[in-house]
Scaffold this motif. Structure first.
Motif, PDB file in Angstrom:
ATOM      1  N   PHE A 137       0.831  -1.200   0.000  1.00 31.69           N
ATOM      2  CA  PHE A 137       0.000   0.000   0.000  1.00 31.69           C
ATOM      3  C   PHE A 137       0.864   1.248   0.000  1.00 31.69           C
ATOM      4  O   PHE A 137       1.957   1.258   0.577  1.00 31.69           O
ATOM      5  N   ARG A 138       0.356   2.305  -0.628  1.00 29.11           N
ATOM      6  CA  ARG A 138       1.005   3.610  -0.542  1.00 29.11           C
ATOM      7  C   ARG A 138      -0.003   4.579   0.047  1.00 29.11           C
ATOM      8  O   ARG A 138      -1.111   4.743  -0.465  1.00 29.11           O
ATOM      9  N   PHE A 139       0.380   5.230   1.132  1.00 30.00           N
ATOM     10  CA  PHE A 139      -0.470   6.179   1.839  1.00 30.00           C
ATOM     11  C   PHE A 139      -0.143   7.572   1.334  1.00 30.00           C
ATOM     12  O   PHE A 139       1.025   7.949   1.272  1.00 30.00           O
ATOM     13  N   GLN A 140      -1.158   8.328   0.948  1.00 30.16           N
ATOM     14  CA  GLN A 140      -0.899   9.695   0.497  1.00 30.16           C
ATOM     15  C   GLN A 140      -2.159  10.534   0.575  1.00 30.16           C
ATOM     16  O   GLN A 140      -3.271  10.018   0.646  1.00 30.16           O
ATOM     17  N   TRP A 141      -1.966  11.863   0.560  1.00 33.83           N
ATOM     18  CA  TRP A 141      -3.079  12.809   0.464  1.00 33.83           C
ATOM     19  C   TRP A 141      -3.478  12.877  -1.002  1.00 33.83           C
ATOM     20  O   TRP A 141      -2.635  13.038  -1.883  1.00 33.83           O
ATOM     21  N   GLU A 142      -4.738  12.739  -1.269  1.00 33.80           N
ATOM     22  CA  GLU A 142      -5.256  12.805  -2.634  1.00 33.80           C
ATOM     23  C   GLU A 142      -6.124  14.043  -2.752  1.00 33.80           C
ATOM     24  O   GLU A 142      -7.237  14.092  -2.223  1.00 33.80           O
ATOM     25  N   ASN A 159      -9.898  14.922  -1.696  1.00 31.18           N
ATOM     26  CA  ASN A 159      -9.881  15.753  -0.491  1.00 31.18           C
ATOM     27  C   ASN A 159      -9.779  14.898   0.771  1.00 31.18           C
ATOM     28  O   ASN A 159     -10.456  15.146   1.768  1.00 31.18           O
ATOM     29  N   SER A 160      -8.935  13.873   0.688  1.00 33.21           N
ATOM     30  CA  SER A 160      -8.745  12.974   1.826  1.00 33.21           C
ATOM     31  C   SER A 160      -7.467  12.166   1.629  1.00 33.21           C
ATOM     32  O   SER A 160      -6.887  12.140   0.541  1.00 33.21           O
ATOM     33  N   GLY A 182      -6.406  -0.906  -6.815  1.00 37.86           N
ATOM     34  CA  GLY A 182      -7.313   0.205  -6.588  1.00 37.86           C
ATOM     35  C   GLY A 182      -6.881   1.158  -5.502  1.00 37.86           C
ATOM     36  O   GLY A 182      -5.695   1.367  -5.263  1.00 37.86           O
ATOM     37  N   MET A 183      -7.895   1.678  -4.817  1.00 42.33           N
ATOM     38  CA  MET A 183      -7.664   2.724  -3.827  1.00 42.33           C
ATOM     39  C   MET A 183      -8.693   2.597  -2.712  1.00 42.33           C
ATOM     40  O   MET A 183      -9.847   2.257  -2.952  1.00 42.33           O
ATOM     41  N   VAL A 184      -8.255   2.894  -1.479  1.00 44.03           N
ATOM     42  CA  VAL A 184      -9.149   2.980  -0.335  1.00 44.03           C
ATOM     43  C   VAL A 184      -9.163   4.435   0.109  1.00 44.03           C
ATOM     44  O   VAL A 184      -8.109   4.994   0.445  1.00 44.03           O
ATOM     45  N   LYS A 185     -10.333   5.060   0.079  1.00 48.41           N
ATOM     46  CA  LYS A 185     -10.470   6.431   0.570  1.00 48.41           C
ATOM     47  C   LYS A 185     -10.712   6.353   2.068  1.00 48.41           C
ATOM     48  O   LYS A 185     -11.621   5.664   2.529  1.00 48.41           O
ATOM     49  N   LEU A 186      -9.882   7.053   2.830  1.00 50.95           N
ATOM     50  CA  LEU A 186      -9.959   7.002   4.289  1.00 50.95           C
ATOM     51  C   LEU A 186     -10.766   8.178   4.824  1.00 50.95           C
ATOM     52  O   LEU A 186     -10.651   9.295   4.312  1.00 50.95           O
ATOM     53  N   ASN A 187     -11.537   7.931   5.887  1.00 56.65           N
ATOM     54  CA  ASN A 187     -12.218   9.052   6.537  1.00 56.65           C
ATOM     55  C   ASN A 187     -11.189   9.846   7.335  1.00 56.65           C
ATOM     56  O   ASN A 187     -10.033   9.434   7.469  1.00 56.65           O
ATOM     57  N   GLY A 188     -11.579  10.998   7.845  1.00 58.27           N
ATOM     58  CA  GLY A 188     -10.656  11.888   8.544  1.00 58.27           C
ATOM     59  C   GLY A 188      -9.883  11.238   9.674  1.00 58.27           C
ATOM     60  O   GLY A 188      -8.643  11.303   9.707  1.00 58.27           O
ATOM     61  N   PRO A 189     -10.569  10.591  10.639  1.00 61.27           N
ATOM     62  CA  PRO A 189      -9.839   9.962  11.741  1.00 61.27           C
ATOM     63  C   PRO A 189      -8.875   8.866  11.286  1.00 61.27           C
ATOM     64  O   PRO A 189      -7.760   8.774  11.797  1.00 61.27           O
ATOM     65  N   GLY A 207      -7.324   8.671   8.444  1.00 67.66           N
ATOM     66  CA  GLY A 207      -6.184   9.338   7.837  1.00 67.66           C
ATOM     67  C   GLY A 207      -5.240   9.921   8.875  1.00 67.66           C
ATOM     68  O   GLY A 207      -4.022   9.852   8.731  1.00 67.66           O
ATOM     69  N   GLU A 208      -5.808  10.495   9.937  1.00 69.99           N
ATOM     70  CA  GLU A 208      -4.988  11.068  11.019  1.00 69.99           C
ATOM     71  C   GLU A 208      -4.118   9.993  11.673  1.00 69.99           C
ATOM     72  O   GLU A 208      -2.950  10.222  11.977  1.00 69.99           O
ATOM     73  N   VAL A 209      -4.705   8.811  11.897  1.00 73.17           N
ATOM     74  CA  VAL A 209      -3.948   7.724  12.534  1.00 73.17           C
ATOM     75  C   VAL A 209      -2.874   7.213  11.577  1.00 73.17           C
ATOM     76  O   VAL A 209      -1.694   7.130  11.945  1.00 73.17           O
ATOM     77  N   LEU A 210      -3.263   6.875  10.357  1.00 73.04           N
ATOM     78  CA  LEU A 210      -2.283   6.297   9.420  1.00 73.04           C
ATOM     79  C   LEU A 210      -1.183   7.278   9.048  1.00 73.04           C
ATOM     80  O   LEU A 210      -0.070   6.865   8.722  1.00 73.04           O
ATOM     81  N   ALA A 211      -1.463   8.578   9.123  1.00 72.07           N
ATOM     82  CA  ALA A 211      -0.419   9.570   8.854  1.00 72.07           C
ATOM     83  C   ALA A 211       0.725   9.460   9.861  1.00 72.07           C
ATOM     84  O   ALA A 211       1.851   9.871   9.582  1.00 72.07           O
ATOM     85  N   LEU A 212       0.435   8.898  11.027  1.00 72.77           N
ATOM     86  CA  LEU A 212       1.457   8.753  12.065  1.00 72.77           C
ATOM     87  C   LEU A 212       2.122   7.374  12.067  1.00 72.77           C
ATOM     88  O   LEU A 212       3.068   7.143  12.815  1.00 72.77           O
ATOM     89  N   VAL A 213       1.634   6.465  11.239  1.00 71.12           N
ATOM     90  CA  VAL A 213       2.226   5.128  11.144  1.00 71.12           C
ATOM     91  C   VAL A 213       3.439   5.227  10.221  1.00 71.12           C
ATOM     92  O   VAL A 213       3.305   5.308   9.005  1.00 71.12           O
ATOM     93  N   ASP A 214       4.607   5.274  10.836  1.00 72.02           N
ATOM     94  CA  ASP A 214       5.839   5.462  10.074  1.00 72.02           C
ATOM     95  C   ASP A 214       6.895   4.394  10.360  1.00 72.02           C
ATOM     96  O   ASP A 214       8.026   4.502   9.912  1.00 72.02           O
ATOM     97  N   GLY A 215       6.530   3.378  11.131  1.00 72.82           N
ATOM     98  CA  GLY A 215       7.486   2.337  11.468  1.00 72.82           C
ATOM     99  C   GLY A 215       8.447   2.734  12.570  1.00 72.82           C
ATOM    100  O   GLY A 215       9.300   1.951  12.963  1.00 72.82           O
ATOM    101  N   GLN A 216       8.310   3.957  13.078  1.00 71.19           N
ATOM    102  CA  GLN A 216       9.154   4.457  14.160  1.00 71.19           C
ATOM    103  C   GLN A 216       8.339   4.682  15.434  1.00 71.19           C
ATOM    104  O   GLN A 216       8.807   4.392  16.530  1.00 71.19           O
ATOM    105  N   ARG A 217       7.146   5.236  15.276  1.00 66.58           N
ATOM    106  CA  ARG A 217       6.292   5.545  16.421  1.00 66.58           C
ATOM    107  C   ARG A 217       5.602   4.283  16.925  1.00 66.58           C
ATOM    108  O   ARG A 217       5.101   3.485  16.135  1.00 66.58           O
ATOM    109  N   THR A 218       5.524   4.167  18.248  1.00 68.88           N
ATOM    110  CA  THR A 218       4.758   3.087  18.845  1.00 68.88           C
ATOM    111  C   THR A 218       3.284   3.476  18.863  1.00 68.88           C
ATOM    112  O   THR A 218       2.936   4.643  18.640  1.00 68.88           O
TER     113      THR A 218
END
Length: 97
Positions: free
Chosen positions: A22-27, A31-32, A40-47, A49-60
């Motif tokens: 998967f590739r996570f990005q702002w589209e 507008n999400s 294909g693509m999975v459109k994420l709701n706001g919350p 997206g907020e969580v996955l934006a912080l999933v970087d393999g470094q943060r617990t």
């Protein structure tokens, strides 16, 4: 495309990592945040997206919860919501722990 629902509970000391298929990005057009994958693509709701934006393999998981609690101080029970979402994301194979 899901794993068994009897997977062990997610704990605060775990470090989630985005599945490499998967590739996570702002589209802007959506507008999400989205997860792109070969089929294909999975459109994420706001919350989500907020969580996955912080999933970087470094943060617990604890780091993610702490960051979002600080960003959204009035959101009661946000820690449980984050844990539930990460469990769902693991079942969808979006993340590994």
């Amino acid at each position: 495309m899901s794993s068994p629902t009897n997977a062990p509970a997610i704990t605060p000391d775990q470090t989630p990592v985005l599945n490499r298929m998967f590739r996570f990005q702002w589209e802007k057009a959506q507008n999400s945040y989205v997860l792109l994958y070969p089929e294909g693509m999975v459109k994420l709701n706001g919350p989500a997206g907020e969580v996955l934006a912080l999933v970087d393999g470094q943060r617990t998981v604890a780091d993610i919860i702490q960051t979002l609690q600080a960003k959204f101080p009035d959101a009661e029970g946000i820690d449980r919501d984050i844990l539930d979402f990460l469990g769902d994301a693991r079942e969808q194979l979006w993340i590994t722990l």
